[in-house]
Design an enzyme around this catalytic site. Sequence first.
Site, PDB file in Angstrom:
ATOM      1  CG  ASP A 206      41.887  48.847  40.703  1.00 51.33           C
ATOM      2  OD1 ASP A 206      41.986  47.876  39.950  1.00 51.33           O
ATOM      3  OD2 ASP A 206      41.419  48.802  41.854  1.00 51.33           O
ATOM      4  CE  LYS A 228      38.666  43.454  37.888  1.00 48.90           C
ATOM      5  NZ  LYS A 228      38.805  43.669  39.288  1.00 48.90           N
TER       6      LYS A 228
END
Length: 412
Positions: A206, A228
């Site tokens: 992540d 993201k």
Amino acid sequence: MGHLSPGPAFPLALDLTGRLVVAVGGGPVSARQVRDLLEDGAVVRVVAPWLCEDLRDLARAGRIDWVERDYAGPADLDGAWLVHTAAGEPSIDREVAADAEARRVWCVDATDPGAASADVAARVDVTTPGGRVTIAAYAAGDPAASETVRDGVQRAVASGALDLRSARSAGGPGWVALVGGGPGSDGLLTTRGRELLASADVVVLDRLAPRAVVDRLPASVQVIDVGKTPGNHPVPQWRINELLVEHAQRGLGVVRLKGGDPYVLGRGGEERDACQAHGIPVEAVPGVTSAVSVPAAAGIPVTHRGVARGFTVVTGHEEIPVLPTGGDHTLVLLMAVGGLRWTTTLLREHGRDADCPVAIVERGFAPDQRVTVGTLETIADLAVARAVESPAVVVVGDVVRLGPDWRAAHPA
Ligand code: SAH
């Protein structure tokens, strides 16, 4: 000097399940060993005229068989696969060891380690997804040396320096671990998380996961960055789920390293379900959530006696109408920078005071962490003026007054 120290040397892993071990002695040294023996499945008979509190509890619970008297000779060893003596009286220990020797039963003499035919190694158990690895350290006649080595191994496991990848995974079925990485500082990743990282073939990363830990992984570990940024979703969630499943189906160990806690606004539940739907074993390792830790990094406790007795973690706006409105209930908003003006307007419309304190903590735990304090009325303008950016945690409530930034801005 110059000769090898005598004493046991040949390491063995014994399956004690259901096998009788006779322990002579009822003191704490015996108790410690008896507990370990029971944990490994042994059936334990203790021969001793009295028992210390721990052993008494075990006897009362029916977990050991207590022969309530002094050691009375070889017949006390009947049926034993292993003998442990810690009578607290060297002559008795020597007698037990000699009787065991005559019967060809292995014996540990706890008070004179190395004197009898067997001894217990210092051990660390590491649970890898493929099963348990027991690491034993043994220096004959020198338990302190064994423990020093054991502690070193334990540190190597905890730091991720000990590579467990080849330990169990070869040929085994694949697995997925959803590991909460904490708020970005690698010191806040759990020991279990590190163990799994040390066992993984693939790490799916992540954006807000602790990246420093990943940089130290051996080059053979495949790192897939699905990070993201707000408004920019390079890898969609369905594809992340697919990546986890595909790699595990190839027999690989996959760590999905996430920021904070996997189940706090982290879609960990969806990833777990996707894996389970394909019969892939999943372990979820909790992490230190940013919702609580990032305020703490700014000196703001989310609850505090006399100030706030509870807190709510939210993102988005849908819940705002139903949230408690008092300054004594803390609101923690994640992913809230973009919609901050709208959020503060809604909070006021739904009953929060305009002068309720608010803090924005950007990049919690990073060297450039920054805190902006204001009120529901002023914070949106302040955020614009200071070009506040994601990632940030927004804290709303009277607890904000407890942090150093509010105090600096509002000298008494
Ligand atoms: N599962 C994560 C939250 C994921 S949502 C957890 O339990 O922490 C992502 C949001 O977390 C970000 O938009 C931000 O609000 C917050 N966040 C995570 N790490 C942060 C950090 N180090 N500093 C500030 N905010 C952070």
